[in-house]
Design a protein around this motif. Sequence first.
Motif, PDB file in Angstrom:
ATOM      1  N   PRO A 106       0.789  -1.219   0.131  1.00  0.00           N
ATOM      2  CA  PRO A 106      -0.090  -0.093  -0.126  1.00  0.00           C
ATOM      3  C   PRO A 106       0.877   1.210   0.010  1.00  0.00           C
ATOM      4  CG  PRO A 106      -0.854  -1.434   1.629  1.00  0.00           C
ATOM      5  CD  PRO A 106       0.477  -2.301   1.166  1.00  0.00           C
ATOM      6  N   PHE A 107       1.981   1.181   0.857  1.00  0.00           N
ATOM      7  CA  PHE A 107       2.770   2.390   0.646  1.00  0.00           C
ATOM      8  C   PHE A 107       3.383   2.753  -0.743  1.00  0.00           C
ATOM      9  CE2 PHE A 107       2.767   0.904   5.161  1.00  0.00           C
ATOM     10  CZ  PHE A 107       2.475   1.907   5.626  1.00  0.00           C
ATOM     11  N   ARG A 108       3.869   1.464  -1.345  1.00  0.00           N
ATOM     12  CA  ARG A 108       4.546   1.627  -2.699  1.00  0.00           C
ATOM     13  C   ARG A 108       3.506   2.176  -3.552  1.00  0.00           C
ATOM     14  NH1 ARG A 108       4.199  -0.275  -7.315  1.00  0.00           N
ATOM     15  NH2 ARG A 108       2.771  -1.754  -6.873  1.00  0.00           N
ATOM     16  N   GLN A 109       2.300   1.954  -3.499  1.00  0.00           N
ATOM     17  CA  GLN A 109       1.051   2.228  -4.416  1.00  0.00           C
ATOM     18  C   GLN A 109       0.827   3.775  -4.103  1.00  0.00           C
ATOM     19  OE1 GLN A 109      -2.223  -0.094  -3.776  1.00  0.00           O
ATOM     20  NE2 GLN A 109      -1.445  -1.981  -5.069  1.00  0.00           N
ATOM     21  N   MET A 110       0.970   4.171  -2.797  1.00  0.00           N
ATOM     22  CA  MET A 110       0.717   5.490  -2.581  1.00  0.00           C
ATOM     23  C   MET A 110       1.854   6.387  -3.101  1.00  0.00           C
ATOM     24  SD  MET A 110       0.678   7.437   1.123  1.00  0.00           S
ATOM     25  CE  MET A 110       2.615   6.935   1.509  1.00  0.00           C
ATOM     26  N   TRP A 111       3.217   5.960  -3.043  1.00  0.00           N
ATOM     27  CA  TRP A 111       4.140   6.698  -3.754  1.00  0.00           C
ATOM     28  C   TRP A 111       4.106   6.709  -4.963  1.00  0.00           C
ATOM     29  CZ3 TRP A 111       6.271  10.504  -1.261  1.00  0.00           C
ATOM     30  CH2 TRP A 111       6.396  10.343   0.131  1.00  0.00           C
ATOM     31  N   ASP A 112       3.913   5.776  -5.656  1.00  0.00           N
ATOM     32  CA  ASP A 112       3.681   5.374  -7.260  1.00  0.00           C
ATOM     33  C   ASP A 112       2.838   6.638  -7.640  1.00  0.00           C
ATOM     34  OD1 ASP A 112       5.581   3.785  -7.440  1.00  0.00           O
ATOM     35  OD2 ASP A 112       4.103   2.142  -8.119  1.00  0.00           O
ATOM     36  N   ASP A 113       1.523   6.725  -6.832  1.00  0.00           N
ATOM     37  CA  ASP A 113       0.507   7.781  -7.354  1.00  0.00           C
ATOM     38  C   ASP A 113       1.012   9.245  -7.129  1.00  0.00           C
ATOM     39  OD1 ASP A 113      -1.368   5.557  -7.699  1.00  0.00           O
ATOM     40  OD2 ASP A 113      -2.421   6.044  -6.019  1.00  0.00           O
ATOM     41  N   ARG A 114       1.710   9.568  -6.015  1.00  0.00           N
ATOM     42  CA  ARG A 114       2.160  10.781  -5.735  1.00  0.00           C
ATOM     43  C   ARG A 114       3.274  11.218  -6.886  1.00  0.00           C
ATOM     44  NH1 ARG A 114       2.594  11.461   0.677  1.00  0.00           N
ATOM     45  NH2 ARG A 114       0.489  11.181   1.108  1.00  0.00           N
ATOM     46  N   PHE A 115       4.211  10.482  -7.385  1.00  0.00           N
ATOM     47  CA  PHE A 115       4.867  10.618  -8.348  1.00  0.00           C
ATOM     48  C   PHE A 115       4.626  10.637  -9.743  1.00  0.00           C
ATOM     49  CE2 PHE A 115       8.380   8.522  -5.274  1.00  0.00           C
ATOM     50  CZ  PHE A 115       9.142   9.918  -5.102  1.00  0.00           C
ATOM     51  N   ASN A 116       3.576   9.770  -9.833  1.00  0.00           N
ATOM     52  CA  ASN A 116       2.731  10.057 -11.239  1.00  0.00           C
ATOM     53  C   ASN A 116       2.007  11.406 -11.411  1.00  0.00           C
ATOM     54  OD1 ASN A 116       3.381   7.503 -12.100  1.00  0.00           O
ATOM     55  ND2 ASN A 116       1.707   6.485 -11.502  1.00  0.00           N
ATOM     56  N   LYS A 117       1.442  11.929 -10.109  1.00  0.00           N
ATOM     57  CA  LYS A 117       0.925  13.156 -10.081  1.00  0.00           C
ATOM     58  C   LYS A 117       1.831  14.326 -10.394  1.00  0.00           C
ATOM     59  CE  LYS A 117      -2.992  12.092  -7.339  1.00  0.00           C
ATOM     60  NZ  LYS A 117      -3.706  12.012  -5.929  1.00  0.00           N
ATOM     61  N   LEU A 118       2.967  14.044  -9.721  1.00  0.00           N
ATOM     62  CA  LEU A 118       4.065  15.072  -9.804  1.00  0.00           C
ATOM     63  C   LEU A 118       4.606  14.974 -11.373  1.00  0.00           C
ATOM     64  CD1 LEU A 118       6.269  17.074  -8.646  1.00  0.00           C
ATOM     65  CD2 LEU A 118       7.570  15.026  -7.906  1.00  0.00           C
ATOM     66  N   GLU A 119       4.808  13.970 -11.754  1.00  0.00           N
ATOM     67  CA  GLU A 119       5.264  13.905 -13.275  1.00  0.00           C
ATOM     68  C   GLU A 119       4.240  14.580 -14.090  1.00  0.00           C
ATOM     69  OE1 GLU A 119       6.790  10.675 -16.305  1.00  0.00           O
ATOM     70  OE2 GLU A 119       5.258   9.827 -14.914  1.00  0.00           O
ATOM     71  N   ALA A 120       2.943  14.384 -13.901  1.00  0.00           N
ATOM     72  CA  ALA A 120       1.735  15.054 -14.727  1.00  0.00           C
ATOM     73  C   ALA A 120       2.078  16.725 -14.589  1.00  0.00           C
ATOM     74  CB  ALA A 120       0.704  14.591 -14.461  1.00  0.00           C
ATOM     75  N   ILE A 121       2.203  17.243 -13.450  1.00  0.00           N
ATOM     76  CA  ILE A 121       2.537  18.476 -13.242  1.00  0.00           C
ATOM     77  C   ILE A 121       3.825  19.023 -14.050  1.00  0.00           C
ATOM     78  CG2 ILE A 121       2.874  20.227 -11.522  1.00  0.00           C
ATOM     79  CD1 ILE A 121       1.044  18.602  -9.628  1.00  0.00           C
ATOM     80  N   MET A 122       4.757  18.161 -13.941  1.00  0.00           N
ATOM     81  CA  MET A 122       5.934  18.931 -14.308  1.00  0.00           C
ATOM     82  C   MET A 122       5.862  18.619 -16.037  1.00  0.00           C
ATOM     83  SD  MET A 122       7.772  19.557 -12.035  1.00  0.00           S
ATOM     84  CE  MET A 122       9.269  19.863 -13.015  1.00  0.00           C
ATOM     85  N   LYS A 123       5.296  17.808 -16.445  1.00  0.00           N
ATOM     86  CA  LYS A 123       5.058  17.736 -17.979  1.00  0.00           C
ATOM     87  C   LYS A 123       4.374  19.075 -18.389  1.00  0.00           C
ATOM     88  CE  LYS A 123       5.120  12.925 -18.854  1.00  0.00           C
ATOM     89  NZ  LYS A 123       4.352  11.757 -19.394  1.00  0.00           N
ATOM     90  N   ASN A 124       3.541  19.390 -17.696  1.00  0.00           N
ATOM     91  CA  ASN A 124       2.773  20.862 -18.142  1.00  0.00           C
ATOM     92  C   ASN A 124       3.390  22.010 -17.643  1.00  0.00           C
ATOM     93  OD1 ASN A 124       0.705  19.391 -19.265  1.00  0.00           O
ATOM     94  ND2 ASN A 124      -0.276  19.043 -17.282  1.00  0.00           N
ATOM     95  N   TYR A 125       4.304  21.979 -16.964  1.00  0.00           N
ATOM     96  CA  TYR A 125       5.166  23.038 -16.534  1.00  0.00           C
ATOM     97  C   TYR A 125       5.989  23.728 -17.361  1.00  0.00           C
ATOM     98  CZ  TYR A 125       8.520  25.678 -13.836  1.00  0.00           C
ATOM     99  OH  TYR A 125       9.621  26.780 -13.200  1.00  0.00           O
ATOM    100  N   LYS A 126       5.841  25.078 -17.659  1.00  0.00           N
ATOM    101  CA  LYS A 126       6.653  25.795 -18.673  1.00  0.00           C
ATOM    102  C   LYS A 126       7.393  26.893 -17.679  1.00  0.00           C
ATOM    103  CE  LYS A 126       3.576  25.372 -22.346  1.00  0.00           C
ATOM    104  NZ  LYS A 126       2.769  24.345 -22.189  1.00  0.00           N
ATOM    105  N   PRO A 127       8.665  26.757 -17.775  1.00  0.00           N
ATOM    106  CA  PRO A 127       9.542  27.628 -17.033  1.00  0.00           C
ATOM    107  C   PRO A 127       9.349  29.201 -17.366  1.00  0.00           C
ATOM    108  CG  PRO A 127      10.964  26.155 -18.497  1.00  0.00           C
ATOM    109  CD  PRO A 127       9.477  25.959 -18.513  1.00  0.00           C
ATOM    110  N   LYS A 128       9.433  30.098 -16.612  1.00  0.00           N
ATOM    111  CA  LYS A 128       9.289  31.417 -16.981  1.00  0.00           C
ATOM    112  C   LYS A 128      10.460  31.926 -17.828  1.00  0.00           C
ATOM    113  CE  LYS A 128       6.568  32.690 -13.179  1.00  0.00           C
ATOM    114  NZ  LYS A 128       6.163  33.539 -11.671  1.00  0.00           N
ATOM    115  N   GLU A 129      10.392  32.740 -18.777  1.00  0.00           N
ATOM    116  CA  GLU A 129      11.389  33.005 -19.500  1.00  0.00           C
ATOM    117  C   GLU A 129      11.806  34.519 -19.260  1.00  0.00           C
ATOM    118  OE1 GLU A 129      10.816  32.260 -23.546  1.00  0.00           O
ATOM    119  OE2 GLU A 129      10.442  30.329 -23.287  1.00  0.00           O
TER     120      GLU A 129
END
Length: 107
Positions: free
Chosen positions: A84-107
């Motif tokens: 259950p802990f592994r699943q929780m951390w996988d979910d959190r990392f997947n959410k972070l990955e989704a956020i980072m894919k949409n992240y555009k650095p300020k220029e």
Amino acid sequence: MNLRRDVFQAIADPTRRAILMLVATQSLTAGAIAANFDSARPTISKHLSILTECELLEPQQNGREVYYHINAKKMKEVADFIEPFRQMWDDRFNKLEAIMKNYKPKE
């Protein structure tokens, strides 16, 4: 009072984790296990004792030799507890990955 060692304290030690990895594929004697480490044989023997006390390893007498092998049932109990802990951390990392894919650095 006979207190058994805690499985998680046992696997917290890197040498004991390495022993479990060695024995995961084949049964080995204490001497064969110790040959893989720079530690003194009594030190490895103590590690084997701890792993046996918490039932992660099972010793099996074969003539004069004692072979150590993994207790698959106990390892499954540990894996089931951790899942259950592994699943929780996988979910959190997947959410972070989704956020980072949409992240555009300020220029």
